[in-house]
Design a protein around this motif. Structure first.
Motif, short mmCIF file in Angstrom:
data_model
loop_
_atom_site.label_atom_id
_atom_site.label_comp_id
_atom_site.label_asym_id
_atom_site.label_seq_id
_atom_site.Cartn_x
_atom_site.Cartn_y
_atom_site.Cartn_z
N LEU A 15 7.22 -6.40 -39.90
CA LEU A 15 7.49 -7.74 -38.89
C LEU A 15 6.64 -9.02 -39.54
O LEU A 15 5.66 -9.04 -39.79
CB LEU A 15 6.75 -7.35 -37.74
CG LEU A 15 6.62 -8.49 -36.61
CD1 LEU A 15 8.03 -8.74 -35.86
CD2 LEU A 15 5.73 -7.95 -35.36
N ARG A 16 7.57 -10.04 -39.65
CA ARG A 16 7.28 -11.38 -40.50
C ARG A 16 7.37 -12.30 -39.48
O ARG A 16 8.46 -12.93 -38.95
CB ARG A 16 7.91 -11.45 -41.68
CG ARG A 16 7.59 -12.77 -42.60
CD ARG A 16 8.21 -12.76 -43.83
NE ARG A 16 9.76 -12.80 -44.00
CZ ARG A 16 10.61 -11.98 -44.16
NH1 ARG A 16 10.07 -10.78 -44.75
NH2 ARG A 16 11.78 -12.03 -44.00
N ALA A 17 6.20 -13.07 -39.23
CA ALA A 17 5.97 -14.28 -38.62
C ALA A 17 6.39 -15.47 -39.43
O ALA A 17 6.32 -15.45 -40.85
CB ALA A 17 4.71 -14.56 -38.00
N ALA A 18 6.73 -16.63 -38.79
CA ALA A 18 7.00 -17.97 -39.69
C ALA A 18 5.82 -18.43 -40.35
O ALA A 18 5.81 -18.93 -41.34
CB ALA A 18 7.48 -18.98 -38.62
N ASP A 19 4.62 -17.97 -39.64
CA ASP A 19 3.65 -18.77 -40.45
C ASP A 19 2.08 -17.79 -39.96
O ASP A 19 2.57 -16.79 -39.20
CB ASP A 19 3.09 -19.97 -40.12
CG ASP A 19 3.06 -20.54 -38.72
OD1 ASP A 19 2.55 -19.69 -37.70
OD2 ASP A 19 3.84 -21.41 -38.38
N ALA A 20 1.05 -17.80 -40.49
CA ALA A 20 -0.11 -17.15 -40.25
C ALA A 20 -0.54 -17.19 -38.86
O ALA A 20 -1.08 -16.40 -38.20
CB ALA A 20 -1.20 -17.55 -41.32
N THR A 26 1.28 -18.12 -36.19
CA THR A 26 1.99 -17.41 -35.41
C THR A 26 1.74 -15.99 -35.18
O THR A 26 1.80 -15.41 -34.19
CB THR A 26 3.62 -17.68 -35.62
OG1 THR A 26 3.67 -19.15 -35.29
CG2 THR A 26 4.36 -16.94 -34.82
N MET A 27 1.41 -15.39 -36.40
CA MET A 27 1.24 -13.88 -36.30
C MET A 27 -0.19 -13.72 -35.57
O MET A 27 -0.36 -12.60 -35.14
CB MET A 27 1.08 -13.49 -38.14
CG MET A 27 0.64 -12.12 -37.90
SD MET A 27 1.85 -10.82 -37.14
CE MET A 27 3.32 -10.99 -38.03
N GLU A 28 -1.27 -14.49 -35.96
CA GLU A 28 -2.56 -14.40 -35.03
C GLU A 28 -2.20 -14.36 -33.72
O GLU A 28 -2.84 -13.54 -32.98
CB GLU A 28 -3.39 -15.49 -35.62
CG GLU A 28 -3.90 -15.34 -36.97
CD GLU A 28 -4.80 -13.99 -37.35
OE1 GLU A 28 -5.23 -13.49 -36.23
OE2 GLU A 28 -4.57 -13.61 -38.72
N ALA A 29 -1.27 -15.46 -33.14
CA ALA A 29 -1.09 -15.40 -31.84
C ALA A 29 -0.30 -13.97 -31.35
O ALA A 29 -0.86 -13.60 -30.22
CB ALA A 29 -0.29 -16.33 -31.56
N LEU A 30 0.23 -13.53 -32.07
CA LEU A 30 1.19 -12.35 -31.58
C LEU A 30 0.04 -11.14 -31.61
O LEU A 30 0.38 -10.16 -30.78
CB LEU A 30 2.12 -11.93 -32.67
CG LEU A 30 3.52 -12.83 -32.59
CD1 LEU A 30 4.61 -12.59 -33.98
CD2 LEU A 30 4.28 -12.72 -31.12
N LEU A 31 -0.65 -11.12 -32.58
CA LEU A 31 -1.74 -9.83 -32.75
C LEU A 31 -2.57 -9.94 -31.57
O LEU A 31 -3.53 -9.14 -31.28
CB LEU A 31 -2.33 -9.98 -34.01
CG LEU A 31 -1.59 -9.49 -35.17
CD1 LEU A 31 -2.26 -9.37 -36.67
CD2 LEU A 31 -0.77 -8.28 -35.28
N SER A 72 1.13 -13.28 -42.52
CA SER A 72 2.01 -13.53 -41.63
C SER A 72 2.76 -12.46 -41.64
O SER A 72 4.18 -12.22 -40.96
CB SER A 72 3.02 -14.84 -41.95
OG SER A 72 3.51 -14.49 -43.23
N CYS A 73 2.49 -11.08 -42.38
CA CYS A 73 3.34 -9.74 -42.11
C CYS A 73 2.59 -8.50 -41.65
O CYS A 73 1.38 -8.51 -42.13
CB CYS A 73 3.90 -9.62 -43.71
SG CYS A 73 4.83 -10.79 -44.27
N VAL A 74 3.05 -7.68 -40.79
CA VAL A 74 2.63 -6.42 -40.44
C VAL A 74 3.62 -5.48 -40.70
O VAL A 74 4.85 -5.61 -40.72
CB VAL A 74 1.90 -6.26 -39.10
CG1 VAL A 74 0.81 -7.52 -39.00
CG2 VAL A 74 2.76 -6.65 -38.07
N LEU A 90 8.70 -15.74 -27.17
CA LEU A 90 9.22 -15.73 -28.36
C LEU A 90 10.56 -14.94 -28.56
O LEU A 90 10.40 -13.93 -27.92
CB LEU A 90 8.25 -15.53 -29.55
CG LEU A 90 7.24 -16.48 -29.59
CD1 LEU A 90 6.21 -15.88 -30.91
CD2 LEU A 90 7.57 -17.86 -29.89
N LEU A 91 11.36 -15.30 -29.22
CA LEU A 91 12.57 -14.51 -29.81
C LEU A 91 12.33 -14.02 -31.11
O LEU A 91 12.10 -14.65 -32.26
CB LEU A 91 13.74 -15.07 -29.40
CG LEU A 91 14.11 -15.46 -28.13
CD1 LEU A 91 15.44 -16.35 -28.09
CD2 LEU A 91 14.49 -14.25 -27.28
#
Length: 540
Positions: A485-490, A492-497, A513-515, A534-535
């Motif tokens: 799962l790759r986000a556009a930037d770090a 965004t990933m932090e927000a998702l996590l 930006s990847c998990v 988000l989509l």
């Protein structure tokens, strides 16, 4: 055999706390029930139980081995005569004397560590007091003591492989392998759980009935046959293999194997063929009788005669139904009365009574018997006449032919099933399978000897080195299928996590930006991300 949890629930608190001290278990409880629950969860871990077993004094280990060899139970008088008494003490005396600090016998060592308990066994009629090992500890420790029952070194020469194809014999062998190597816990209704049946279905040559909502058809019949023969039994809701009789069958040639199954089915009063005819529904069965063995023996004999008469043209099943109606119409109702059974048409609900319903009742039963058990028990010629043997590849793949059933059972102890093919099976030597074998007391040198004996050649040197290295170091390389799962930037990933629902699905983080996620969790991750506004795009 009782579970550890049930055993501990009956014990006084001082003995439970003594066990906790001896096992160094972090038990903090204010009641006997709480202490029993916590202690059972701690002790029942297989690796912990095996470690505690190894730490026992030699005389206590000898006593426990004797119990394990006796299938986990022994008359109390005989056990105490050999290994000393367990002094009877109430809770007050236990607290005063603390006998676990200075046990007077091997039996007391085992008693205060919770390896053994007492009960009355009424299986033989009159109650007999016995010492027994709780089921979880027996499961964890018994294989090392009973390894001789499945000794790879005793593998007999393979019987001459014929050109007959016998899927039932192969699938019964697969069933025995599966029960021996997997934990199969029955549902409350005594059925194999669907998820377990879905695991074994790809291994079977004919999985009919294995993946239906309820076990049915050929699979249900095959499981029942194995249990009626005593090869598989249920203990505390878990299926177990009975080694002696199962191995004796596996070591026979195909003709003898099939004859044993046929004889067992013909004389099995517990399986009601009539109840398994899909077009019929039985009611009020307590008010009328049906002699299933008598009826199926009659049809089997008539089928044999009819096939002999139609050896050239084969004949159709409906011709055989008419043949039975003309020669032995009362095969299922020897009194000739057709108004005593309560049978309905499963589709319409219509009561089927009188001789006018013979084709819909007896005729349907004949079709079931011929197209079901009699067909399953028969053999057919191999199409190409090939008889694959036993081949080991350098990458750990082992190919084995259908006819080598005893050898395949032994192979399944040390290798994992990979594929069921038209000409045989494929297994793979893996760290998981080798660890399973080691838990049964099978060393790698024996695995190598077994593979070389049956492949009739030395193992590839690279595979030999890999096996020996595993025994020394264990698994050093692992492969796993994961979704990135790759986000556009770090950011965004932090927000998702920060989403609890998504965070718990993450297996590993491999960059800002990847998990990594498991494939089965992708749908839930997609939903969690959508709920956050988000989509998620997917690359294929």
């Amino acid at each position: 055999m009782r579970t550890l949890r049930a055993c501990l629930a009956d014990e006084p608190l001082p003995r439970l706390m003594a066990m906790a001290d001896l096992w160094e278990a972090p038990v903090e409880a204010t009641s006997t029930a709480q202490a029993a629950e916590a202690l059972a969860a701690f002790i029942a871990q297989p690796e912990r139980a095996r470690t505690a077993y190894q730490a026992l004094p030699a005389e206590a280990r000898v006593a426990l081995d004797a119990l394990l060899v006796a299938r986990g139970r022994m008359p109390a008088a005989a056990f105490e005569r050999r290994f000393g008494q367990v002094r009877p003490m109430g809770p007050g005396r236990l607290e005063r004397e603390r006998p676990w600090l200075a046990p007077t016998s091997a039996a007391e060592v085992l008693w205060y560590r919770g390896f053994i308990f007492r009960a009355f066994d009424r299986a033989g009629g009159a109650p007999v007091e016995v010492f027994f090992v709780p089921s979880e500890l027996y499961e964890a420790l018994a294989p090392e003591s009973q390894d001789q029952a499945f000794d790879l070194r005793t593998s007999p020469p393979a019987p001459p492989a014929g050109l007959e194809d016998a899927p039932l014999l192969d699938d019964l062998t697969t069933l025995l392998c599966f029960v021996y190597n997997h934990e199969v816990r029955l549902s409350t209704n005594g059925e194999w759980p669907l998820e377990v049946r879905q695991l074994i279905a790809p291994m079977l040559r004919d999985p009919e009935g294995a993946t239906t909502p309820a076990s049915s058809g050929r699979f249900a019949w095959l499981c029942h046959l194995a249990m009626s023969l005593g090869w598989i039994c249920a203990e505390e809701g878990r299926l177990r293999l009975a080694p002696g009789s199962a191995l004796a069958w596996l070591q026979n040639d195909a003709e003898a194997q099939r004859a044993m199954l046929m004889d067992a089915w013909l004389n099995d009063a517990a399986w009601n063929d009539l109840a398994h005819v899909p077009t019929l529904k039985l009611e009020m069965t307590h008010t009328w009788s049906y002699d299933a063995p008598r009826a199926r023996r009659a049809i089997a004999a008539l089928w044999q005669d009819w096939r002999a008469e139609h050896a050239g043209d084969g004949g159709a099943i409906e011709d055989f139904v008419r043949y039975v109606r003309a020669r032995a119409p009362d095969f299922a109702r020897p009194d000739g009365r057709y108004d005593t059974w309560y049978v309905r048409d499963a589709r319409t609900g219509e009561f089927l009574q009188g001789f006018d319903s013979w084709l819909r009742v007896e005729g349907a039963l004949i079709r079931y018997l011929v197209e079901g058990p009699l067909r399953w028990l028969s053999a057919s010629p191999k199409v190409d006449g090939s008889v694959p043997g036993f081949r080991v590849a350098g990458d750990g793949r082992v190919e084995i032919g259908h006819a080598l059933r005893y050898e395949r059972f032994q192979l399944a102890r040390v290798a994992d099933w990979q594929e069921t093919r038209a000409d045989g099976y494929v297994y793979r030597l893996s760290p998981r399978a080798l660890a399973r074998a080691r838990a049964q007391g099978i060393r790698v040198v024996r695995v190598i000897a077994f593979l070389e004996q049956h492949s009739r050649q030395a193992l590839p040197e690279s595979l030999r080195r890999a096996l020996l290295r595993w025994e020394e170091r264990g698994a050093e390389v692992r492969a796993a299928s994961r979704v990135m799962l790759r986000a556009a930037d770090a950011a965004t990933m932090e927000a998702l996590l920060r989403l609890p629902r998504l965070r718990r699905l993450v297996v590993a983080r491999c960059g800002p930006s990847c998990v990594l996620l498991r494939q089965r969790d992708l749908a839930e991750a997609r939903l969690a991300i959508a709920e956050s506004g988000l989509l998620m795009d997917e690359e294929h």
